[in-house]
Design an enzyme around this catalytic site. Structure first.
Site, PDB file in Angstrom:
ATOM      1  N   ARG A  34       1.250 -28.066  19.245  1.00 14.00           N
ATOM      2  CA  ARG A  34       1.520 -26.664  19.606  1.00 14.00           C
ATOM      3  C   ARG A  34       0.647 -26.341  20.807  1.00 14.00           C
ATOM      4  O   ARG A  34      -0.535 -26.698  20.853  1.00 14.00           O
ATOM      5  CB  ARG A  34       1.179 -25.739  18.445  1.00 14.00           C
ATOM      6  CG  ARG A  34       1.171 -24.276  18.874  1.00 14.00           C
ATOM      7  CD  ARG A  34       1.058 -23.329  17.714  1.00 14.00           C
ATOM      8  NE  ARG A  34       2.296 -23.288  16.955  1.00 14.00           N
ATOM      9  CZ  ARG A  34       2.548 -22.358  16.027  1.00 14.00           C
ATOM     10  NH1 ARG A  34       1.658 -21.435  15.758  1.00 14.00           N
ATOM     11  NH2 ARG A  34       3.686 -22.363  15.372  1.00 14.00           N
ATOM     12  N   HIS A  38      10.680 -23.397  19.429  1.00 11.00           N
ATOM     13  CA  HIS A  38      10.008 -23.757  18.180  1.00 11.00           C
ATOM     14  C   HIS A  38      11.084 -24.368  17.281  1.00 11.00           C
ATOM     15  O   HIS A  38      11.495 -23.778  16.287  1.00 11.00           O
ATOM     16  CB  HIS A  38       9.411 -22.482  17.571  1.00 11.00           C
ATOM     17  CG  HIS A  38       8.385 -22.705  16.511  1.00 11.00           C
ATOM     18  ND1 HIS A  38       8.118 -23.940  15.963  1.00 11.00           N
ATOM     19  CD2 HIS A  38       7.551 -21.821  15.885  1.00 11.00           C
ATOM     20  CE1 HIS A  38       7.158 -23.811  15.041  1.00 11.00           C
ATOM     21  NE2 HIS A  38       6.811 -22.533  14.984  1.00 11.00           N
ATOM     22  N   ARG A  89       1.077 -21.491   9.086  1.00 14.84           N
ATOM     23  CA  ARG A  89       2.194 -22.140   8.387  1.00 14.84           C
ATOM     24  C   ARG A  89       2.605 -23.472   9.008  1.00 14.84           C
ATOM     25  O   ARG A  89       2.766 -24.471   8.316  1.00 14.84           O
ATOM     26  CB  ARG A  89       3.425 -21.223   8.369  1.00 14.84           C
ATOM     27  CG  ARG A  89       3.475 -20.288   7.197  1.00 14.84           C
ATOM     28  CD  ARG A  89       4.170 -19.012   7.585  1.00 14.84           C
ATOM     29  NE  ARG A  89       3.293 -18.282   8.481  1.00 14.84           N
ATOM     30  CZ  ARG A  89       2.457 -17.339   8.070  1.00 14.84           C
ATOM     31  NH1 ARG A  89       2.463 -16.966   6.830  1.00 14.84           N
ATOM     32  NH2 ARG A  89       1.639 -16.741   8.907  1.00 14.84           N
ATOM     33  N   THR A  90       2.800 -23.439  10.323  1.00 10.75           N
ATOM     34  CA  THR A  90       3.342 -24.644  10.952  1.00 10.75           C
ATOM     35  C   THR A  90       2.374 -25.814  10.766  1.00 10.75           C
ATOM     36  O   THR A  90       2.766 -26.904  10.338  1.00 10.75           O
ATOM     37  CB  THR A  90       3.614 -24.382  12.447  1.00 10.75           C
ATOM     38  OG1 THR A  90       4.465 -23.237  12.546  1.00 10.75           O
ATOM     39  CG2 THR A  90       4.297 -25.567  13.104  1.00 10.75           C
ATOM     40  N   LYS A 147     -13.840 -28.584  28.108  1.00  3.46           N
ATOM     41  CA  LYS A 147     -14.545 -29.115  29.282  1.00  3.46           C
ATOM     42  C   LYS A 147     -13.592 -29.330  30.444  1.00  3.46           C
ATOM     43  O   LYS A 147     -13.975 -29.895  31.467  1.00  3.46           O
ATOM     44  CB  LYS A 147     -15.203 -30.453  28.929  1.00  3.46           C
ATOM     45  CG  LYS A 147     -16.222 -30.392  27.825  1.00  3.46           C
ATOM     46  CD  LYS A 147     -16.835 -31.775  27.646  1.00  3.46           C
ATOM     47  CE  LYS A 147     -17.723 -31.845  26.412  1.00  3.46           C
ATOM     48  NZ  LYS A 147     -18.088 -33.238  26.133  1.00  3.46           N
TER      49      LYS A 147
HETATM   50  C1  NCD Z   1       5.788 -18.131  14.933  1.00  2.00           C
HETATM   51  C2  NCD Z   1       5.268 -18.814  16.182  1.00  2.00           C
HETATM   52  O1  NCD Z   1       4.153 -19.317  16.215  1.00  2.00           O
HETATM   53  O2  NCD Z   1       6.038 -18.877  17.122  1.00  2.00           O
HETATM   54  N1  NCD Z   1       5.067 -18.448  13.787  1.00  2.00           N
HETATM   55  C3  NCD Z   1       5.382 -19.572  13.086  1.00  2.00           C
HETATM   56  O3  NCD Z   1       5.335 -20.670  13.593  1.00  2.00           O
HETATM   57  N2  NCD Z   1       5.779 -19.405  11.821  1.00  2.00           N
HETATM   58  C4  NCD Z   1       6.033 -16.686  15.139  1.00  2.00           C
HETATM   59  C5  NCD Z   1       4.915 -15.763  15.519  1.00  2.00           C
HETATM   60  O4  NCD Z   1       3.781 -16.174  15.764  1.00  2.00           O
HETATM   61  O5  NCD Z   1       5.195 -14.565  15.596  1.00  2.00           O
END
Ligand code: NCD
Length: 489
Positions: free
Chosen positions: A101, A129, A50-51, A79
């Site tokens: 991320r 997040h 999603r993100t 590497k």
């Molecule tokens: C979350 C995350 O990556 O922190 N997912 C997201 O970004 N929608 C939650 C999760 O992975 O449980």
């Protein structure tokens, strides 16, 4: 402020305006390719659906081009390249902004420190997040018309789950009541609850009774147990198994729900133990798919805001270390020659060290009996100020700013005399500085600044409170009291 790293840094007025604009965009659904020619570097070191997709789709809607990777397989990260080297390369190839991320806490902050263009945190380790929280808040506002005054329960893995950490930080901006529902071994870290209490003078509600929660709250924020963040090996797996499936929401449980309740989940949900039973999907309470969809509008709004104007900064990080040194008048110069301490001809004499701290001072300055530098350590001398004091003399060495920082932390109030040709040429009192760089080691092994990750970022802490001392890691946001501080040597 160019970056979106943590909810801690943001102002309510900025979040409010993002929510309003994103809700408006959802109505209009216009692509408006305002940023044609701009380039987004989308660097996902960790799994994401999603993100990443919503950021990238949002960038496409804005007319941007996208470079980057989804997972490190096939990149030079494999590497052994540092984050700093990788992002410099993307910057060199013309990226106008970054979404990142990473599995380490504070990685996007470390990236923002080396880049001049905006960095958006797409989730850092167990830490935060923030853009998820923004779309969560947007969904809550859309459903309830307000965020203030609500009761919001966070259920599940509140220890390793980063979305709930950012959501709890948002309770410092909005007047909602956080209810915390978690098995004991994955409870919300107590420092995060303390941060909230200190900032707001309000309290959280702790409970384990999910039925009671359902009857009382306006938002039920379910989360996945973060299996991948449990310690590796059989112990971690045992811990995980103890709690997986403990909180499971089923449609019939919602019969007693408070009117207007909405169920949120950042997703993905775990298909084996299902923290939300698929039956719930059909109910009117289920808003988690709407929530995911809102991510697109929120992220499009965020990208535009970052490129256009940036954000106001709530907790200003004051990098000013001017008060580090307070000059003092040089009297009695030269010092009486009969006193062995004053035989230093060139070097530094550190006076008025609190008794018992002389050894700590030499240690943080990297001096010991094996070092080549001539060194005098005198303990328990009579002192008007402390009753007793330690004194340290170092021949042929003048302290650098870093060393003065360390000294200020270990023995704030000590007097430093700089001696040249047998005369004190400069004298001053060291103070606890505001920023401590490479002085304290962050105890969080998941922090980007932990040496075992070899990311070569300087350990950096801010002094948040002086009495009693409280410092906070610039990257993972963990606060430390004096007794938890481990000096970097
Ligand atoms: C979350 C995350 O990556 O922190 N997912 C997201 O970004 N929608 C939650 C999760 O992975 O449980």
């Amino acid at each position: 402020m160019k970056d979106v790293i943590s909810m801690r840094n943001l102002l309510r007025e900025d979040v409010d305006s993002l929510i309003t604009t994103a809700l408006d965009l959802k109505q209009r659904k216009d692509g408006c390719e305002r940023f044609r020619g701009k380039k987004l570097a989308s660097l996902f070191y960790e799994n994401s659906t999603r993100t990443r997709e919503s950021f990238e789709q949002a960038a496409v809607n804005l007319g941007m081009s996208i470079v980057g990777f989804s997972g490190t397989e096939g990149t030079s990260v494999k590497k052994g390249e540092t984050i700093a080297d990788t992002i410099r390369m993307y910057s060199g190839y013309g990226a106008d902004m970054f979404v990142m991320r990473h599995n380490l806490d504070g990685a996007p902050q470390a990236a923002a420190d080396v880049l001049n263009v905006p960095v958006i945190n797409g989730g850092d380790g167990c830490n935060g997040h923030p853009t998820q929280t923004m779309l969560d808040l947007m969904t809550i506002k859309e459903a309830h018309g307000t965020i203030d005054g609500l009761k919001i329960a966070m259920v599940g893995d509140l220890r390793y789950g980063r979305t709930v950490h950012s959501l709890l930080q948002a309770a410092e901006l909005y007047e909602f009541e956080p209810w915390l529902v978690a098995p004991e071994n994955v409870a919300m870290p107590s420092w995060r609850v303390d941060d909230f209490r200190k900032a707001t003078s309000r309290d959280v509600v702790f409970t384990n009774d999910l039925m009671e929660v359902i009857k009382n709250v306006d938002v039920l924020y379910m989360t996945r147990i973060q299996r991948e963040r449990f310690p590796e090996g059989p112990e971690g797996q045992t811990e995980y198994k103890k709690i997986s499936g403990k909180y499971r929401l089923m449609a019939e449980m919602l019969k007693s729900a408070k009117s207007g309740l909405i169920v949120l989940h950042p997703l993905p949900r775990y298909k084996y133990d299902c923290e939300i039973d698929v039956d719930v999907d059909k109910t009117l309470y289920a808003k988690y798919f709407v929530e995911a969809e809102n991510g697109l509008y929120m992220r499009q709004t965020l990208l535009a805001q970052s490129l256009e104007a940036g954000f106001n900064e709530r907790k200003k990080t004051d990098l000013d270390n001017r008060n580090l040194w307070i000059d003092q008048e040089i009297k009695d110069n030269p010092k009486p020659p009969h006193n062995f301490l004053y035989r230093i001809t060139n070097g530094t004499l550190i006076d008025h060290i609190e008794a018992g701290k002389g050894r700590a001072v030499t240690r943080v300055l990297g001096l010991n009996e094996y070092s080549a530098t001539p060194l005098i350590v005198a303990r328990n001398l009579r002192s008007e100020r402390y009753g007793k004091k330690d004194v340290v003399g170092v021949q042929d060495k003048e302290l650098s700013d870093d060393e003065l920082n360390k000294l200020g932390l270990v023995s704030s109030g000590a007097t430093v005399n700089i001696i040249r040709d047998g005369r004190v040429v400069r004298k001053g009192k060291v103070n606890l500085p505001h920023t401590l760089e490479n002085v304290i080691q962050c105890p969080n092994s998941g922090c980007i600044s932990a040496p075992e990750h070899y990311e070569h970022v300087p350990a950096r802490f801010y002094v948040e409170e002086r009495e009693p001392l409280m410092v906070r890691c610039h990257y993972c946001e963990k606060p430390l009291g004096r007794e938890e501080i481990r000096l970097k040597v």
